[in-house]
Scaffold this active site. Structure first.
Site, PDB file in Angstrom:
ATOM      1  N   ASN A 191     -32.474 -30.468  -0.057  1.00  0.00           N
ATOM      2  CA  ASN A 191     -32.281 -31.834   0.433  1.00  0.00           C
ATOM      3  C   ASN A 191     -31.800 -31.726   1.876  1.00  0.00           C
ATOM      4  O   ASN A 191     -30.644 -31.398   2.119  1.00  0.00           O
ATOM      5  CB  ASN A 191     -31.243 -32.550  -0.447  1.00  0.00           C
ATOM      6  CG  ASN A 191     -30.826 -33.891   0.121  1.00  0.00           C
ATOM      7  OD1 ASN A 191     -31.489 -34.441   1.010  1.00  0.00           O
ATOM      8  ND2 ASN A 191     -29.728 -34.433  -0.397  1.00  0.00           N
ATOM      9  N   TRP A 192     -32.704 -31.996   2.809  1.00  0.00           N
ATOM     10  CA  TRP A 192     -32.338 -31.826   4.223  1.00  0.00           C
ATOM     11  C   TRP A 192     -31.485 -32.980   4.751  1.00  0.00           C
ATOM     12  O   TRP A 192     -30.985 -32.902   5.860  1.00  0.00           O
ATOM     13  CB  TRP A 192     -33.610 -31.690   5.068  1.00  0.00           C
ATOM     14  CG  TRP A 192     -34.255 -30.352   4.968  1.00  0.00           C
ATOM     15  CD1 TRP A 192     -33.817 -29.277   4.239  1.00  0.00           C
ATOM     16  CD2 TRP A 192     -35.452 -29.936   5.636  1.00  0.00           C
ATOM     17  NE1 TRP A 192     -34.668 -28.213   4.419  1.00  0.00           N
ATOM     18  CE2 TRP A 192     -35.680 -28.587   5.263  1.00  0.00           C
ATOM     19  CE3 TRP A 192     -36.355 -30.547   6.501  1.00  0.00           C
ATOM     20  CZ2 TRP A 192     -36.770 -27.861   5.735  1.00  0.00           C
ATOM     21  CZ3 TRP A 192     -37.448 -29.835   6.970  1.00  0.00           C
ATOM     22  CH2 TRP A 192     -37.649 -28.503   6.588  1.00  0.00           C
ATOM     23  N   LYS A 193     -31.377 -34.059   3.989  1.00  0.00           N
ATOM     24  CA  LYS A 193     -30.632 -35.235   4.470  1.00  0.00           C
ATOM     25  C   LYS A 193     -31.184 -35.632   5.841  1.00  0.00           C
ATOM     26  O   LYS A 193     -32.372 -35.519   6.071  1.00  0.00           O
ATOM     27  CB  LYS A 193     -29.131 -34.930   4.490  1.00  0.00           C
ATOM     28  CG  LYS A 193     -28.679 -34.321   3.158  1.00  0.00           C
ATOM     29  CD  LYS A 193     -27.196 -34.222   3.009  1.00  0.00           C
ATOM     30  CE  LYS A 193     -26.891 -33.646   1.627  1.00  0.00           C
ATOM     31  NZ  LYS A 193     -25.479 -33.634   1.307  1.00  0.00           N
TER      32      LYS A 193
ATOM     33  N   GLY B  46     -21.138 -30.853   0.162  1.00  0.00           N
ATOM     34  CA  GLY B  46     -20.853 -30.598   1.565  1.00  0.00           C
ATOM     35  C   GLY B  46     -19.417 -30.193   1.846  1.00  0.00           C
ATOM     36  O   GLY B  46     -18.977 -30.192   2.994  1.00  0.00           O
TER      37      GLY B  46
ATOM     38  N   GLU C 283     -24.731 -40.114  -1.506  1.00  0.00           N
ATOM     39  CA  GLU C 283     -24.609 -40.683  -0.157  1.00  0.00           C
ATOM     40  C   GLU C 283     -25.294 -42.041  -0.081  1.00  0.00           C
ATOM     41  O   GLU C 283     -24.846 -42.945   0.627  1.00  0.00           O
ATOM     42  CB  GLU C 283     -25.179 -39.700   0.881  1.00  0.00           C
ATOM     43  CG  GLU C 283     -24.231 -38.523   1.091  1.00  0.00           C
ATOM     44  CD  GLU C 283     -24.903 -37.221   1.474  1.00  0.00           C
ATOM     45  OE1 GLU C 283     -26.061 -37.239   1.928  1.00  0.00           O
ATOM     46  OE2 GLU C 283     -24.248 -36.168   1.322  1.00  0.00           O
TER      47      GLU C 283
ATOM     48  N   GLY D  34     -26.786 -28.182   2.523  1.00  0.00           N
ATOM     49  CA  GLY D  34     -26.541 -27.293   3.667  1.00  0.00           C
ATOM     50  C   GLY D  34     -27.312 -25.981   3.636  1.00  0.00           C
ATOM     51  O   GLY D  34     -27.933 -25.589   4.636  1.00  0.00           O
TER      52      GLY D  34
ATOM     53  N   HIS E 246     -28.909 -40.493  -4.835  1.00  0.00           N
ATOM     54  CA  HIS E 246     -27.976 -39.520  -4.253  1.00  0.00           C
ATOM     55  C   HIS E 246     -26.652 -40.220  -3.934  1.00  0.00           C
ATOM     56  O   HIS E 246     -26.644 -41.388  -3.546  1.00  0.00           O
ATOM     57  CB  HIS E 246     -28.584 -38.906  -2.983  1.00  0.00           C
ATOM     58  CG  HIS E 246     -27.790 -37.756  -2.482  1.00  0.00           C
ATOM     59  ND1 HIS E 246     -26.647 -37.919  -1.729  1.00  0.00           N
ATOM     60  CD2 HIS E 246     -27.942 -36.425  -2.658  1.00  0.00           C
ATOM     61  CE1 HIS E 246     -26.135 -36.727  -1.470  1.00  0.00           C
ATOM     62  NE2 HIS E 246     -26.904 -35.806  -2.021  1.00  0.00           N
TER      63      HIS E 246
ATOM     64  N   SER F  98     -22.519 -27.785  -2.790  1.00  0.00           N
ATOM     65  CA  SER F  98     -22.102 -26.539  -2.136  1.00  0.00           C
ATOM     66  C   SER F  98     -22.724 -25.292  -2.775  1.00  0.00           C
ATOM     67  O   SER F  98     -22.078 -24.242  -2.851  1.00  0.00           O
ATOM     68  CB  SER F  98     -20.576 -26.431  -2.098  1.00  0.00           C
ATOM     69  OG  SER F  98     -20.027 -27.496  -1.330  1.00  0.00           O
TER      70      SER F  98
ATOM     71  N   GLU G 255     -24.390 -33.799  -9.555  1.00  0.00           N
ATOM     72  CA  GLU G 255     -23.778 -33.517  -8.266  1.00  0.00           C
ATOM     73  C   GLU G 255     -22.390 -34.173  -8.198  1.00  0.00           C
ATOM     74  O   GLU G 255     -22.275 -35.343  -7.818  1.00  0.00           O
ATOM     75  CB  GLU G 255     -24.656 -34.068  -7.130  1.00  0.00           C
ATOM     76  CG  GLU G 255     -26.004 -33.399  -7.036  1.00  0.00           C
ATOM     77  CD  GLU G 255     -26.524 -33.418  -5.608  1.00  0.00           C
ATOM     78  OE1 GLU G 255     -26.943 -32.346  -5.140  1.00  0.00           O
ATOM     79  OE2 GLU G 255     -26.490 -34.477  -4.957  1.00  0.00           O
TER      80      GLU G 255
HETATM   81  P1  PGA Z   1     -24.592 -29.509  -0.244  1.00  0.00           P
HETATM   82  O1  PGA Z   1     -25.354 -30.892  -0.591  1.00  0.00           O
HETATM   83  O2  PGA Z   1     -25.410 -28.404  -0.849  1.00  0.00           O
HETATM   84  O3  PGA Z   1     -24.574 -29.443   1.265  1.00  0.00           O
HETATM   85  O4  PGA Z   1     -23.238 -29.602  -0.845  1.00  0.00           O
HETATM   86  C1  PGA Z   1     -25.931 -31.089  -1.841  1.00  0.00           C
HETATM   87  C2  PGA Z   1     -26.558 -32.466  -1.921  1.00  0.00           C
HETATM   88  O5  PGA Z   1     -25.992 -33.416  -1.351  1.00  0.00           O
HETATM   89  O6  PGA Z   1     -27.617 -32.639  -2.543  1.00  0.00           O
END
Ligand code: PGA
Length: 255
Positions: free
Chosen positions: A10-12, A174, A98, A236, A96, A214, A168
């Protein structure tokens, strides 16, 4: 039936078209021809087309990070499932944290988007997870059960087996704070039980359940060794071709 592991990046809101092309060029031949694992990269919408083209002929698929529930219309800023498909996407991340936190995504809108994605042949990766304050007051299981039940509302049993869920925990995203593998395994098991209560054990056994939060090359072997964890949703550590390739080769990684 054994579930095929799924490694999803997931590159966001990272990477331009040029950077996406550079990632595809830098990704190892091993990752591009990996067997026994399904590999998906979800870039920003603008880079979807170029990434799909650059990865054509490889095993690596591309996906969206969200979609609208409508087919088309006056929905400024939105992208329909059909548009994602036409740009080369096979998968789409839904719900997600976010999006739930910053953009008003609700369990009801996730459910609408899930139906729309299935209608257009996209594989939804439905994210669920508790916030730190919910975990601290022992609400994790309630939160997860409600999110899964609401996501599945009105989805016919025969379509459920093809879904992907991602556990998640919001506090692990993150932050570098990975959820302990046995606890992640327990919650993924709870997700599967909740699905089984909705549609029966057969389809629930087919659903792939990822862990996200993470995930790194150093943690992936232990996570993938858990019986209820079928893959990872990675932010990440999916941005660099080298670390993403290590995750794809999880069964060769020694922690
Ligand atoms: P992260 O993000 O690996 O940077 O913790 C995971 C995600 O939000 O899907």
């Amino acid at each position: 039936m054994a579930r095929v592991p799924l490694m999803a990046g997931n590159w966001k809101m990272h990477k331009t078209r040029a950077e996406a092309r550079a990632f595809a060029d830098a990704l190892s031949a091993d990752a591009k021809s990996a067997r026994g694992v399904e590999v998906v990269v979800c870039p920003p919408f603008t880079a979807l087309g170029v990434l799909a083209e650059a990865l054509e002929g490889t095993v690596v698929k591309v996906g969206g990070q969200d979609c609208d529930s409508h087919d088309q219309g006056a929905y400024t800023g939105q992208t329909s499932p059909a548009m994602l498909r036409e740009a080369g996407a096979t998968h789409v991340i839904l719900g997600h944290s976010e999006r739930r936190q910053y953009y008003g995504e609700t369990d009801a809108s996730v459910n609408e988007k899930l139906k729309a994605s299935l209608k257009h042949g996209l594989v939804p990766i439905v994210c669920v997870g508790e916030k730190l304050e919910e975990r601290e007051v022992q609400l994790t299981d309630n939160v997860i059960i409600v999110q899964v039940q609401r996501a599945l509302s009105g989805i016919p049993a025969e379509q459920v087996g093809g879904l992907v869920f991602a556990y998640e925990p919001v506090w692990a995203i993150g932050t570098g704070k990975t959820c302990a593998s046995d606890e992640a395994n327990r919650v993924c098991g709870l997700i599967r039980e909740t699905i089984a209560r909705h549609v029966g054990p057969g389809p629930a056994d087919d659903v792939r359940i990822l862990y996200g939060g993470s995930v790194k090359p150093e943690t992936i072997a232990e996570q993938m060794a858990q019986p209820q964890i079928d893959g990872a949703l990675v932010g990440g550590a999916s941005l660099e071709a080298e670390s993403f390739a290590k995750l794809v080769a999880f069964d060769q990684v020694t922690a």
